[in-house]
Design an enzyme around this catalytic site. Structure first.
Site, PDB file in Angstrom:
ATOM      1  N   LYS A 174      25.949  -3.118  17.484  1.00  0.00           N
ATOM      2  CA  LYS A 174      25.028  -2.929  18.620  1.00  0.00           C
ATOM      3  C   LYS A 174      23.548  -2.950  18.214  1.00  0.00           C
ATOM      4  O   LYS A 174      22.741  -3.608  18.876  1.00  0.00           O
ATOM      5  CB  LYS A 174      25.388  -1.628  19.348  1.00  0.00           C
ATOM      6  CG  LYS A 174      24.933  -1.576  20.793  1.00  0.00           C
ATOM      7  CD  LYS A 174      25.555  -2.637  21.681  1.00  0.00           C
ATOM      8  CE  LYS A 174      26.857  -2.185  22.277  1.00  0.00           C
ATOM      9  NZ  LYS A 174      27.544  -3.284  23.010  1.00  0.00           N
ATOM     10  N   ARG A 177     -12.807  -0.526 -12.618  1.00  0.00           N
ATOM     11  CA  ARG A 177     -14.272  -0.431 -12.564  1.00  0.00           C
ATOM     12  C   ARG A 177     -14.842   0.055 -13.893  1.00  0.00           C
ATOM     13  O   ARG A 177     -16.002  -0.103 -14.172  1.00  0.00           O
ATOM     14  CB  ARG A 177     -14.705   0.582 -11.497  1.00  0.00           C
ATOM     15  CG  ARG A 177     -14.340   0.194 -10.085  1.00  0.00           C
ATOM     16  CD  ARG A 177     -14.994   1.132  -9.068  1.00  0.00           C
ATOM     17  NE  ARG A 177     -14.276   1.075  -7.799  1.00  0.00           N
ATOM     18  CZ  ARG A 177     -14.449   0.119  -6.877  1.00  0.00           C
ATOM     19  NH1 ARG A 177     -15.324  -0.850  -7.081  1.00  0.00           N
ATOM     20  NH2 ARG A 177     -13.754   0.126  -5.757  1.00  0.00           N
ATOM     21  N   CYS A 186      -4.233  -0.319 -18.421  1.00  0.00           N
ATOM     22  CA  CYS A 186      -5.493  -0.082 -17.711  1.00  0.00           C
ATOM     23  C   CYS A 186      -5.970   1.353 -17.945  1.00  0.00           C
ATOM     24  O   CYS A 186      -6.483   1.661 -19.008  1.00  0.00           O
ATOM     25  CB  CYS A 186      -5.338  -0.420 -16.233  1.00  0.00           C
ATOM     26  SG  CYS A 186      -6.938  -0.756 -15.463  1.00  0.00           S
ATOM     27  N   LYS A 228      13.331  -6.940   3.645  1.00  0.00           N
ATOM     28  CA  LYS A 228      12.944  -8.296   4.088  1.00  0.00           C
ATOM     29  C   LYS A 228      12.323  -9.079   2.956  1.00  0.00           C
ATOM     30  O   LYS A 228      12.615 -10.251   2.756  1.00  0.00           O
ATOM     31  CB  LYS A 228      11.878  -8.193   5.183  1.00  0.00           C
ATOM     32  CG  LYS A 228      12.403  -8.075   6.571  1.00  0.00           C
ATOM     33  CD  LYS A 228      11.327  -8.394   7.587  1.00  0.00           C
ATOM     34  CE  LYS A 228      10.030  -7.677   7.403  1.00  0.00           C
ATOM     35  NZ  LYS A 228      10.015  -6.248   7.682  1.00  0.00           N
ATOM     36  N   GLY A 229      11.456  -8.384   2.208  1.00  0.00           N
ATOM     37  CA  GLY A 229      10.757  -9.051   1.107  1.00  0.00           C
ATOM     38  C   GLY A 229      11.739  -9.580   0.082  1.00  0.00           C
ATOM     39  O   GLY A 229      11.600 -10.693  -0.430  1.00  0.00           O
ATOM     40  N   GLU A 273       1.963  -6.148 -16.333  1.00  0.00           N
ATOM     41  CA  GLU A 273       3.212  -6.025 -15.570  1.00  0.00           C
ATOM     42  C   GLU A 273       3.304  -7.048 -14.447  1.00  0.00           C
ATOM     43  O   GLU A 273       4.396  -7.449 -14.057  1.00  0.00           O
ATOM     44  CB  GLU A 273       3.370  -4.608 -15.015  1.00  0.00           C
ATOM     45  CG  GLU A 273       2.342  -4.135 -13.982  1.00  0.00           C
ATOM     46  CD  GLU A 273       1.099  -3.481 -14.594  1.00  0.00           C
ATOM     47  OE1 GLU A 273       0.821  -3.749 -15.785  1.00  0.00           O
ATOM     48  OE2 GLU A 273       0.407  -2.730 -13.876  1.00  0.00           O
ATOM     49  N   HIS A 282      -3.377  -5.520 -16.400  1.00  0.00           N
ATOM     50  CA  HIS A 282      -2.088  -5.131 -15.821  1.00  0.00           C
ATOM     51  C   HIS A 282      -1.068  -6.231 -16.124  1.00  0.00           C
ATOM     52  O   HIS A 282      -0.731  -7.024 -15.242  1.00  0.00           O
ATOM     53  CB  HIS A 282      -2.214  -4.932 -14.308  1.00  0.00           C
ATOM     54  CG  HIS A 282      -2.939  -3.693 -13.935  1.00  0.00           C
ATOM     55  ND1 HIS A 282      -2.337  -2.461 -13.937  1.00  0.00           N
ATOM     56  CD2 HIS A 282      -4.231  -3.484 -13.579  1.00  0.00           C
ATOM     57  CE1 HIS A 282      -3.225  -1.544 -13.575  1.00  0.00           C
ATOM     58  NE2 HIS A 282      -4.378  -2.129 -13.354  1.00  0.00           N
ATOM     59  N   GLU A 339       2.065  -3.624  17.008  1.00  0.00           N
ATOM     60  CA  GLU A 339       1.130  -4.515  16.309  1.00  0.00           C
ATOM     61  C   GLU A 339       1.727  -5.867  15.949  1.00  0.00           C
ATOM     62  O   GLU A 339       1.013  -6.788  15.581  1.00  0.00           O
ATOM     63  CB  GLU A 339       0.623  -3.892  14.997  1.00  0.00           C
ATOM     64  CG  GLU A 339       0.121  -2.505  15.080  1.00  0.00           C
ATOM     65  CD  GLU A 339       1.113  -1.535  14.474  1.00  0.00           C
ATOM     66  OE1 GLU A 339       0.657  -0.566  13.889  1.00  0.00           O
ATOM     67  OE2 GLU A 339       2.343  -1.763  14.576  1.00  0.00           O
ATOM     68  N   LYS A 383      29.104  -1.270  12.958  1.00  0.00           N
ATOM     69  CA  LYS A 383      28.614  -1.354  14.335  1.00  0.00           C
ATOM     70  C   LYS A 383      27.592  -2.482  14.505  1.00  0.00           C
ATOM     71  O   LYS A 383      26.630  -2.579  13.737  1.00  0.00           O
ATOM     72  CB  LYS A 383      27.968  -0.014  14.719  1.00  0.00           C
ATOM     73  CG  LYS A 383      28.982   1.110  14.852  1.00  0.00           C
ATOM     74  CD  LYS A 383      29.917   0.802  16.005  1.00  0.00           C
ATOM     75  CE  LYS A 383      30.921   1.890  16.271  1.00  0.00           C
ATOM     76  NZ  LYS A 383      31.930   1.444  17.242  1.00  0.00           N
ATOM     77  N   THR A 417      22.130  -4.555  15.914  1.00  0.00           N
ATOM     78  CA  THR A 417      21.785  -5.960  15.676  1.00  0.00           C
ATOM     79  C   THR A 417      21.613  -6.692  17.005  1.00  0.00           C
ATOM     80  O   THR A 417      20.640  -7.433  17.204  1.00  0.00           O
ATOM     81  CB  THR A 417      22.876  -6.645  14.823  1.00  0.00           C
ATOM     82  OG1 THR A 417      22.938  -5.985  13.577  1.00  0.00           O
ATOM     83  CG2 THR A 417      22.586  -8.117  14.612  1.00  0.00           C
TER      84      THR A 417
HETATM   85  N1  GLN Z   1      -9.585   4.142 -12.808  1.00  0.00           N
HETATM   86  C1  GLN Z   1      -9.738   3.225 -13.887  1.00  0.00           C
HETATM   87  C2  GLN Z   1     -10.839   2.219 -13.631  1.00  0.00           C
HETATM   88  O1  GLN Z   1     -11.259   2.015 -12.536  1.00  0.00           O
HETATM   89  C3  GLN Z   1      -8.427   2.519 -14.193  1.00  0.00           C
HETATM   90  C4  GLN Z   1      -7.982   1.596 -13.110  1.00  0.00           C
HETATM   91  C5  GLN Z   1      -6.540   1.172 -13.232  1.00  0.00           C
HETATM   92  O2  GLN Z   1      -5.780   1.773 -13.967  1.00  0.00           O
HETATM   93  N2  GLN Z   1      -6.161   0.148 -12.503  1.00  0.00           N
HETATM   94  O3  GLN Z   1     -11.295   1.593 -14.552  1.00  0.00           O
END
Ligand code: GLN
Length: 545
Positions: free
Chosen positions: A189, A462, A381, A17-18, A509, A507, A149, A187, A191
């Protein structure tokens, strides 16, 4: 006023769907319309941030720091529109908002009920996306019709048609048309039953998109149109494709975007952007060379867990005109001398993000191996963090160095909890999240890749490089090629003299697009390609000797 398109699904989960919604979003955007997309998730978690990737796939992070469903990644990649926290609403977040209001006394005297309070809150989440300059809001309803839900969501979207008028709202239902080998037939059905279920909730679909392994025959299309009460043009055959970026082209060839534009009275000119998109697909399918990228992960053969990483690699592949073969490497198995054996025939390596101790030593071993053997490596990360641990242990003489996340008693906590995290008690939504600015150091590989010195990438972590050890790490040869504006947090690292050994605390990506690969992924794949050529050259030379 924005027009609304709702996408529901039936028969089976995971029908795409996405991707169907994203494909339509791309086509409308290509016509010059401003499209904003949204996912409604019927589960009770407030957001997917605390769910296991095994359970739910990747957590996609928006610029404004929301931890959202991975479908938002598809939306952004197909429509090239950066979304916000408003684009993902779960039943949990909806109930939580209502209960907070109830405690504040905002409903004093009244009984709080699913209808109208929950449905009103759902409608509010949908309408708030239709800001002044938005032409179309596409809302995907997660789950499958027939789920318990999903009911409040179906009730809410049904009300839209009477609230906004027929010409402003359109319903698209995605189903599966299986091919049964024994009868040699497609088929209809399932659907029919699925549409029946939808209609029992008062929603009459305008179009039915049918997933199938081969194109629907005209006879089958007619049958679905008749039994499900949609015009023949509203029955769309969505065959399986090798490359998900072909989906818009498939939907376009079936006339879905024309049909929807007509229904909603949208200016239905030919989408000019589709040509460039087709060219990209042609380039991709014309690629004959393969580049092998090892992904050192905890969830192997589970592409959804690292979806944006896999997609970003593919985008880089489109750019270099190579096919990317993603080789899944189980992090726990990469140890000591074995690392060499397991990674020897990779052209490049990605060490992706992650949490928890499992597989960490394997990821560190992969960092060591790629560093020592000049294999291009990109750390994301947690990937940056293990690269830093490797440098600390191997080059800076800090035996037993580690992240405080994995070894609270390490003598050298080169990765440590960020100060702002020390007071955090709740798990949900409390990491350092969303877009953060970083200043790159001139003359570094990272700055050259980006072609600018001020960048904004999305974060979710973190822990950080411990400022106490930064000087020692730099003396050992690691370059902090990008830091936060106040120079406190190390956001990018690299190793001069290595073809490409780059880590980022972010990140990247999440920001890669099929027509605009992210610079770090582009450079990684470029370096991997060069590595492959050099190794093949070396092999030929050895054979000639
Ligand atoms: N576990 C690591 C942190 O909290 C790396 C987190 C991650 O890769 N998104 O800093």
């Amino acid at each position: 006023m924005a027009k609304h398109i709702f996408v529901t699904g039936g028969v089976s989960s995971s029908l795409g769907k996405g991707l169907t919604a994203s494909g339509l979003g791309m086509l409308l955007r290509a016509r010059g319309l401003r499209v904003v997309m949204q996912k409604l998730d019927p589960y009770l978690n407030v957001d997917p941030g605390t769910m296991n990737p095994f359970e739910h796939g990747e957590v996609f992070v928006t610029d404004d720091g929301a931890e959202t469903d991975l479908d938002l990644g598809h939306y952004e990649r197909f429509t090239d529109e950066a979304l916000t926290s408003d684009s993902n609403a779960t039943a949990g977040s909806i109930y939580s908002a209502i209960i907070t209001k109830e405690r504040k006394g905002e409903f004093l005297g009244r009984t709080v009920q699913v209808i109208p309070h929950v449905t009103d809150e759902i409608k509010h989440r949908i309408t708030r996306l239709g800001a002044d300059d938005v032409d179309v809001v596409i809302t995907e309803v997660g789950g499958t019709v027939g789920d318990i839900e999903i009911l409040p969501f179906l009730y809410a979207i049904r009300q839209f048609r009477s609230d906004l008028g027929r010409q402003n709202v359109c319903y698209i239902h995605l189903t599966l048309v299986p091919f049964l080998g024994n009868s040699g037939e497609q088929k209809t059905k399932p659907t029919q039953h699925s549409v029946e279920e939808l209609r029992s909730r008062g929603i009459m679909p305008d179009a039915i998109v049918c997933r199938s392994s081969s194109p629907l025959s005209p006879g089958i299309k007619r049958k679905i149109a008749l039994t499900c009460d949609v015009p023949p043009r509203g029955v769309v055959s969505a065959i399986d494709v090798d490359n998900i970026y072909e989906i818009p082209l498939v939907l376009h060839a079936e006339g879905l975007d024309d049909f929807v534009c007509e229904l909603l009275g949208l200016d239905a000119g030919e989408p000019p952007g589709i040509q460039a998109w087709s060219k990209m697909i042609e380039r991709a399918s014309g690629a004959s060379e393969t580049v092998r990228i090892g992904l050192i992960g905890k969830y192997v053969n589970l592409p959804d867990a690292y979806l944006s990483v896999v997609e970003a690699l593919r985008h880089a592949g489109f750019h270099h005109r190579v096919r990317i073969e993603t080789v899944w490497v189980q992090a726990e198995e990469v140890t000591g001398l074995l690392a060499g054996e397991m990674l020897a025939d990779m052209d490049g390596i990605v060490i992706p993000g992650g949490f928890g101790e499992r597989g960490i030593e394997g990821k560190i071993a992969a960092a060591t191996y790629t560093r020592e053997n000049a294999i291009p490596c990109l750390g994301l990360c947690l990937g940056l963090q293990v690269m830093v641990i490797d440098v600390a242990r191997s080059l800076a003489g800090m035996k037993g160095a580690n992240s405080a996340e994995f070894d609270p008693n390490t003598p050298f906590p080169v990765i440590d909890l960020m100060d702002e995290q020390r007071r955090v008690v709740d798990y949900g939504g409390t990491m350092r999240l969303g877009a953060q600015a970083a200043i790159l150091r001139e003359g570094t590989q990272v700055a050259a890749a980006y072609g600018e010195l001020l960048v904004r990438e999305r974060h979710r972590h973190r822990f950080e490089v411990n400022p106490r050890f930064r000087h020692r790490l730099e003396k050992a040869g690691l370059v902090a090629s990008g830091t936060s504006a106040d120079d406190r947090l190390v956001e990018f690292v690299e190793l001069p003299g290595h073809p490409f050994w780059v880590g980022t605390q972010a990140h990247p990506e999440f920001k890669s697009r099929p027509q605009r690969p992210h610079p770090l992924f582009r450079e990684l794949v470029g370096a991997a390609l060069a590595n492959k050529a050099a190794r093949q050259g070396g092999q030929v030379a050895a054979e000639e000797r």
